[in-house]
Design a protein around this motif. Structure first.
Motif, short mmCIF file in Angstrom:
data_model
loop_
_atom_site.label_atom_id
_atom_site.label_comp_id
_atom_site.label_asym_id
_atom_site.label_seq_id
_atom_site.Cartn_x
_atom_site.Cartn_y
_atom_site.Cartn_z
N ILE A 279 0.83 -1.20 0.00
CA ILE A 279 0.00 0.00 0.00
C ILE A 279 0.87 1.25 0.00
CG2 ILE A 279 -1.75 1.28 1.30
CD1 ILE A 279 -2.70 -1.46 2.39
N LEU A 280 1.98 1.23 0.73
CA LEU A 280 2.88 2.38 0.73
C LEU A 280 3.49 2.61 -0.65
CD1 LEU A 280 4.70 1.92 4.17
CD2 LEU A 280 2.88 3.55 3.60
N ALA A 281 3.76 1.52 -1.37
CA ALA A 281 4.33 1.65 -2.71
C ALA A 281 3.28 2.11 -3.72
CB ALA A 281 4.92 0.31 -3.16
N ASP A 282 2.03 1.70 -3.52
CA ASP A 282 0.93 2.09 -4.40
C ASP A 282 -0.31 2.27 -3.53
OD1 ASP A 282 -1.08 2.48 -6.22
OD2 ASP A 282 -0.91 0.52 -7.18
N PRO A 283 -0.65 3.51 -3.17
CA PRO A 283 -1.79 3.74 -2.28
C PRO A 283 -3.12 3.18 -2.80
CG PRO A 283 -0.46 5.73 -2.46
CD PRO A 283 0.05 4.77 -3.50
N TYR A 284 -3.19 2.89 -4.10
CA TYR A 284 -4.40 2.32 -4.68
C TYR A 284 -4.30 0.81 -4.86
CZ TYR A 284 -5.83 7.12 -5.72
OH TYR A 284 -6.20 8.44 -5.62
N TYR A 285 -3.31 0.21 -4.23
CA TYR A 285 -3.06 -1.23 -4.40
C TYR A 285 -4.31 -2.06 -4.11
CZ TYR A 285 -1.85 -5.91 -2.77
OH TYR A 285 -1.84 -7.27 -2.56
N LEU A 286 -5.02 -1.76 -3.03
CA LEU A 286 -6.15 -2.60 -2.62
C LEU A 286 -7.32 -2.55 -3.59
CD1 LEU A 286 -6.22 -1.72 1.20
CD2 LEU A 286 -5.49 -3.90 0.20
N VAL A 287 -7.43 -1.47 -4.35
CA VAL A 287 -8.65 -1.25 -5.15
C VAL A 287 -8.38 -1.26 -6.65
CG1 VAL A 287 -9.78 0.00 -3.29
CG2 VAL A 287 -8.41 1.27 -4.95
#
Length: 288
Positions: A279-287
């Motif tokens: 998530i820190l690497a890509d704040p949109y990782y979860l979605v």
């Protein structure tokens, strides 16, 4: 000849354009994921058949602990076992865990006119198991939007209940104690703990909001309260397939397919440690 310096106003316009383009890009990613996940749900390629009770018991036995947080799909359990699905699962859990925890979420408290949360009678919105479990639990947290139902001695009396995802809150305690989670009969991996990660890591598609309302306690007393929780600023869906694959690859998620009955097992802190750097690497990782 020297070129003229860009004015501050010009800089702000460029920055605004870049920000708008970036937001548009991420919204496109989340929209694509929503469509993909919706299509996968429609194409559910398995049916649940009869499951050996002995096999199911062996799986539950391997996760015995003081407390378990469960997400449940009763429909698939009813297809797998020739019993009342709620009574069957509750009995199996009672035999193996001192405390059973389950989400008692009541988003109706977010009413713009002010919400009402009754700890005894406010019915959980999500899942038939939670609505039935409300009558069998012995304790409920004071959180009017994201309460936790508890059967057994596990308590959150040392936690703050006025801010769902805050440090010192109930979900932080679950993380600190690395509580066992079980999904039984859910078609996809489900975990309320992912909401905790989104809030603690300040992903860009949620915001913290305050709600005014009234809490009614079991003894009949009541008082006005101000509560803080999260709201999503855009339409989104977690990419549960990707999350599942990454957690399995990291060795922190056990997945079982019992003739179509899905069972997932993991612990709260374990999934945080795996998902946080993503998530820190890509704040949109979860979605996405």
């Amino acid at each position: 000849m020297e070129l003229p310096m860009t004015t501050r106003r010009g800089d702000s316009r460029i920055e605004a354009a870049i920000q708008a383009a970036t937001e548009g890009y991420h919204r496109g990613r989340t929209l694509h994921n929503r469509a993909t996940m919706a299509l996968q749900r429609k194409r559910r390629d398995y049916e649940v058949g009869a499951v050996s009770e002995a096999t199911f018991d062996r799986i539950l036995d391997s996760y015995r602990s003081d407390a378990v947080f469960v997400h449940v799909g009763l429909r698939d359990i009813s297809r797998a076992f020739d019993h009342d699905p709620y009574e069957f699962l509750l009995g199996r859990l009672d035999e193996r865990f001192e405390s059973i925890l389950n989400p008692g979420f009541t988003p109706a408290f977010r009413s713009i006119d002010g919400g009402i949360y009754h700890k005894q009678y406010s019915v959980p919105k999500f899942g038939a198991f939670s609505r039935l479990f409300l009558n069998d639990c012995e304790y409920r947290t004071d959180d009017p939007t994201n309460s936790i139902l508890v059967r057994g001695p596990y308590r959150f009396d040392d936690c703050r209940h006025d801010d769902t995802w805050a440090p010192g809150g109930c979900f932080e305690k679950l993380d600190r104690e690395n509580v066992q989670y079980l999904n039984v009969g859910t078609d996809w991996l489900r975990s309320s703990h992912i909401h905790y990660l989104e809030s603690r890591l300040s992903v860009p598609y949620i915001e913290t909001v305050e709600y005014e309302g009234v809490i009614y306690r079991e003894d009949g007393t009541y008082e006005p309260i101000t509560h803080r929780s999260h709201e999503y600023t855009m339409r989104m869906t977690w990419n549960r397939a990707k999350i599942r694959k990454d957690l399995e690859r990291a060795g922190v998620l056990d997945s079982y397919d019992l003739n179509g009955l899905q069972v997932f097992a993991f612990r709260a802190r374990d999934i945080r440690k795996v998902l946080t750097p993503k998530i820190l690497a890509d704040p949109y990782y979860l979605v996405t």
